[in-house]
Design an enzyme around this catalytic site. Sequence first.
Site, PDB file in Angstrom:
ATOM      1  CG  ASP A 145      -1.777   1.229   1.357  1.00  0.00           C
ATOM      2  OD1 ASP A 145      -2.503   1.514   0.372  1.00  0.00           O
ATOM      3  OD2 ASP A 145      -1.764   1.929   2.386  1.00  0.00           O
ATOM      4  CB  SER A 146       0.172   4.765  -0.790  1.00  0.00           C
ATOM      5  OG  SER A 146      -1.029   4.854  -0.064  1.00  0.00           O
TER       6      SER A 146
ATOM      7  CB  CYS B 123      -2.774   0.965  -2.580  1.00  0.00           C
ATOM      8  SG  CYS B 123      -2.838   2.698  -3.052  1.00  0.00           S
TER       9      CYS B 123
ATOM     10  CD  GLU C 229      -2.827   9.007   7.254  1.00  0.00           C
ATOM     11  OE1 GLU C 229      -1.991   9.914   7.161  1.00  0.00           O
ATOM     12  OE2 GLU C 229      -2.701   7.893   6.694  1.00  0.00           O
TER      13      GLU C 229
ATOM     14  CB  CYS D 129      -9.823   5.339  -0.331  1.00  0.00           C
ATOM     15  SG  CYS D 129      -8.325   5.889   0.512  1.00  0.00           S
TER      16      CYS D 129
ATOM     17  CG  HIS E 147      -6.837   5.929   5.156  1.00  0.00           C
ATOM     18  ND1 HIS E 147      -5.854   5.525   4.291  1.00  0.00           N
ATOM     19  CD2 HIS E 147      -6.184   6.456   6.223  1.00  0.00           C
ATOM     20  CE1 HIS E 147      -4.663   5.812   4.811  1.00  0.00           C
ATOM     21  NE2 HIS E 147      -4.839   6.373   5.976  1.00  0.00           N
TER      22      HIS E 147
END
Lengths: 271, 271
Positions: B13-14, B76, B155, B187, B189
């Site tokens: 993932d990024s 991702c 985040e 996505c 997240h």
Amino acid sequence: MNTDRNAPIGVFDSGVGGLTVVREIMRNLPHERIVYFGDTARVPYGSKSKSTVLRYSRQIVRFLETQNVKAIVAACNTASALALDTIEKEVQLPILGVVKPGATVAVHTTRNKRVGVIATESTIHSHLYRTLIQAEDPEITVFGKACPLFVPLVEEGWTKDSITREVAGRYLGELLEKDIDTLIMGCTHYPLLRSLLREIVGEKVTLVNPAYETAQALKRMLSDMNLENQAPGGEPYRFYTSDAAEKFDAFAASILPCRVPAAEQIPIEEY
Amino acid sequence: MNTDRNAPIGVFDSGVGGLTVVREIMRNLPHERIVYFGDTARVPYGSKSKSTVLRYSRQIVRFLETQNVKAIVAACNTASALALDTIEKEVQLPILGVVKPGATVAVHTTRNKRVGVIATESTIHSHLYRTLIQAEDPEITVFGKACPLFVPLVEEGWTKDSITREVAGRYLGELLEKDIDTLIMGCTHYPLLRSLLREIVGEKVTLVNPAYETAQALKRMLSDMNLENQAPGGEPYRFYTSDAAEKFDAFAASILPCRVPAAEQIPIEEY
């Protein structure tokens, strides 16, 4: 050293934010040529570690050296805070960050010796604003607050939005409780939130914009070193990025005071 | 090909978001070993160009190959949408993205043939969810919406916050007006915002979590290829990052269902 007075200034940033510094240089040093590099393939720096930001900044400085610049401006607060102390020992060119000029002005601005700093997480954790301010006046208390949502809110275009106002109110609340009279906008994107920040902090708090102060410091430095451009003209501005440049060009067009050529993408990891 | 059934699965993932996919693999394929790479030095990918995301993804796949993985999961959405079609032609290992499993489930979930996708800017602009959904059922209309503030809000830890609710209301408003009955959280997240998204879309809209669907697709793929681990045990999970690992470790500890070893930083540009 590059003693060619007519050489460009190299300016770099993690992405587009440093264009607020370019804008101030254009306004205050209109005869100077600029080569700008924005690290759009690896943006942001503000949440990354010192060793990574140092590695990236070194590559960029090497690239700017290939462009025969006469001086370098780290137009990124995070790079200035995490990498500049090391890099200035490694390069022969005069190099200026945005943190020191902002810190110096805050020292002269504060009356009650209580200064707030808003910046990225990495800049706040470096404590460099505090260190530089207290080196000039140990009686000043510095209160730092990381504001990680400000950059994405600016990039979303919500600079005058009710959501951004609410976020700003929450971030700044604890600084205002400390009775600060000076607030450093310690990230290049934040001056784009200036009018909203002004509403929240009120008229009694002075907002310090390191971008403007850096342009002034650059002017003094070039004058002291006899490096001011004597032959303005030609192609004054060039822009480079590490990722595809379309979005960069749109942002540049929206904030710079004059039309500039399209940016060119370069492979920064190879420097 | 790596026919060692007991070799690990490579997941990348990024940054930290792919850990939501790791979580689903841990829960649904508890016997499988995992080597995870999070590109924390270059995160995020969601605002970057196809060529940059492809270059980064290729380096990561080369790194995972050195770890002797038997299969690769691009955890991702942006990398899956921008790089996977190219990379799967270049590597000998079975490789799975998160977009296709999510798209397939949405096709089978929607009743009114109106599907919404929320994702990063780059994923939305790739139109891959739309392409894959309409390849299975051309009558389905797909409405995409980039939600660039969701990742920074997660985040920041504001997953149940009134500000996040307001942002989500604004982003989702236009999708809800389109009368969607299915919404893909495109996505990694976004599943961390699930309860808040549920409040906004109501009970009539089905939320699709590609992370869960990808774990199911991986299970089927390993079974079809006779690649299921037969000798679970030993050191099941390893984590690598491109930036300093402290913050990664804290995030991993907060979302994974079991304790895992600390991540190790590697120089991904060298792969």
